[in-house]
Design an enzyme around this catalytic site. Structure first.
Site, PDB file in Angstrom:
ATOM      1  N   ASN A 146       1.097  -1.223  -0.136  1.00  0.00           N
ATOM      2  CA  ASN A 146      -0.255   0.081  -0.034  1.00  0.00           C
ATOM      3  C   ASN A 146       0.729   1.629  -0.081  1.00  0.00           C
ATOM      4  O   ASN A 146       0.499   2.503   0.523  1.00  0.00           O
ATOM      5  CB  ASN A 146      -1.248   0.354   1.186  1.00  0.00           C
ATOM      6  CG  ASN A 146      -0.235   0.032   2.397  1.00  0.00           C
ATOM      7  OD1 ASN A 146       1.497  -0.137   2.459  1.00  0.00           O
ATOM      8  ND2 ASN A 146      -0.887  -0.166   3.946  1.00  0.00           N
ATOM      9  N   LYS A 147       2.600   0.696   0.161  1.00  0.00           N
ATOM     10  CA  LYS A 147       3.441   2.492   0.250  1.00  0.00           C
ATOM     11  C   LYS A 147       3.471   3.076  -1.355  1.00  0.00           C
ATOM     12  O   LYS A 147       2.402   2.815  -2.555  1.00  0.00           O
ATOM     13  CB  LYS A 147       4.449   1.996   0.424  1.00  0.00           C
ATOM     14  CG  LYS A 147       4.642   0.931   1.759  1.00  0.00           C
ATOM     15  CD  LYS A 147       3.411   2.067   2.370  1.00  0.00           C
ATOM     16  CE  LYS A 147       4.208   1.531   4.612  1.00  0.00           C
ATOM     17  NZ  LYS A 147       2.840   0.905   4.628  1.00  0.00           N
TER      18      LYS A 147
END
Ligand SMILES: Cc1ncc(COP(=O)(O)O)c(C=O)c1O
Length: 384
Positions: free
Chosen positions: A188-189
């Site tokens: 999710n970065k």
């Protein structure tokens, strides 16, 4: 793969990533080697830092930082509680103790330097700052505090690749301001390799230690031996297997190309959210007037009334909009509570009050303005 009409986060992957990973598979060399070296070199150039070491994940990056800075039993490390538990976990792996610091306030969710200063003791060895949501901490004040007490600075940059701190000496990329910077490339970065991370430093001695500790404390790598550069090795320090592999490094190289346009798009969406939510009295937008330079990893809002949070999140979920909470504060988790001796005061009034009202709204580069409008309309509908 999305079950939500508007997910909280989403990856941007294209044929370039598929081609890059396929090329590695076809090469036949899968463990840390030339692609990882190339990824490290490109990341070093991007940040303008001397040394970069790709690692298995962001938690490993933070652990290596604590390891090579020599943290151990009896040592204290100042860190925020409004963070992912990995920040604090990395401190306790070596037997050191996290001393939790309160947030600055509803407009600045980063750690309060004044509270950090009040918690320095004879045992404090380091301060781990987390650039919450990609927004830079007050690094000049933190450097001054660290300087006064001889503390090392670890930057947790999991949210902040490409974010800029505007210091009195000009702009500097986050991760290069402390002794060691740690990045996460979790799915999710802003830059993802699925799982992955990077440790960065300008310090020659720390760099040598990080390189060794990343791979079992060994003096040579499998890749060195494969190329005939060496036949044996010694083990010179306590070490771990925190290496990144070639498939992930190849992914990282492509994702690095997407980072700056991705961060720019995140900024555009953040500004649109701020404009559209401005007149709503039921909520507050942290970092609203924050000077530029964020990587805009998260878009948090603060509800005025904490009692309504579950209903609010459920109402958005009903409309297939995913939200989250960044974060339930670490010092309130059962395990962390159990670490404190009876009577020890570890209350963080602002963190506790604010975290009870926090909600994170969807934000990712591929998000459309129509999706953002859907989120805003759902929020307005809820408060009507
Ligand atoms: C602030 C923060 N620190 C550390 C980590 C740990 O990174 P990873 O999941 O790559 O181990 C994360 C991410 O999940 C994070 O958000």
């Amino acid at each position: 793969m999305n079950v939500w009409k508007v997910p909280l986060a989403d990856v941007t992957l294209g044929p370039e990533e598929i081609a890059a990973v396929t090329e590695v598979l076809q090469s036949g060399w899968l463990s840390m080697g030339p692609k990882t070296q190339e990824f490290e070199d490109r990341f070093a150039h991007f940040l303008g830092v001397k040394y970069t070491f790709a690692v298995a994940n962001g938690t490993a990056a933070l652990h290596l930082a604590c390891e090579v800075l020599g943290m151990g039993p009896g040592d204290e490390v100042l860190c925020p509680a409004l963070t992912f538990v990995a920040s604090a976990n990395a401190i306790i792996y070596n037997g050191a103790r996290p001393v939790f610091v309160d947030v600055t306030g509803p407009q600045d969710l980063n750690l309060s330097v004044a509270d950090a200063a009040s918690k320095v003791s004879g045992r404090t060895r380091a301060i781990m700052v987390v650039h919450y949501g990609g927004y830079p901490c007050d690094m000049e004040a933190i450097a001054a505090l660290a300087g006064r007490h001889g503390l090392k600075i670890i930057e947790d940059c999991a949210h902040a690749p490409g974010a800029v701190y505007h210091s009195s000496q000009g702009p500097r990329l986050l991760g290069t301001l402390g002794d060691i910077g740690c990045f996460s490339f979790f799915a999710n970065k802003n830059l993802t390799t699925g799982e992955g991370g990077m440790v960065v430093t300008n310090d020659d001695e720390l760099a040598g230690k990080i390189k060794t500790a990343r791979s079992h404390g060994m003096t040579t790598l499998t890749w060195d031996r494969h190329r005939g550069h060496s036949f044996s090795y010694d083990v010179v320090a306590r070490g771990y297997n925190y290496r990144l592999d070639e498939m992930r490094s190849a992914l990282g190289l492509v994702q690095l190309n997407r980072l700056e346009p991705g961060n720019a798009r995140r900024q555009e969406l953040t500004y649109a959210y701020r404009a559209q939510l401005k007149d709503l009295d039921h909520l507050e937008v942290p970092f609203r007037d924050f000077p530029g330079g964020s990587a805009h990893h998260l878009f948090p809002i603060l509800l005025r009334d904490c009692g309504g949070r579950t209903d609010f999140m459920a109402a958005l979920a009903q409309q297939s909009i995913q939200t989250s909470i960044h974060y339930p504060p670490v010092h309130l988790f059962s395990y962390y509570r159990s670490l404190w001796e009876a009577g020890h005061d570890h209350r963080l009034p602002l963190t506790e009050e604010i975290s009870a009202r926090l909600v994170t709204l969807p934000l990712f580069p591929a998000m459309t303005m129509a999706q953002l409008d859907t989120v805003v309309a759902a929020i307005r509908g809820y408060f009507r």
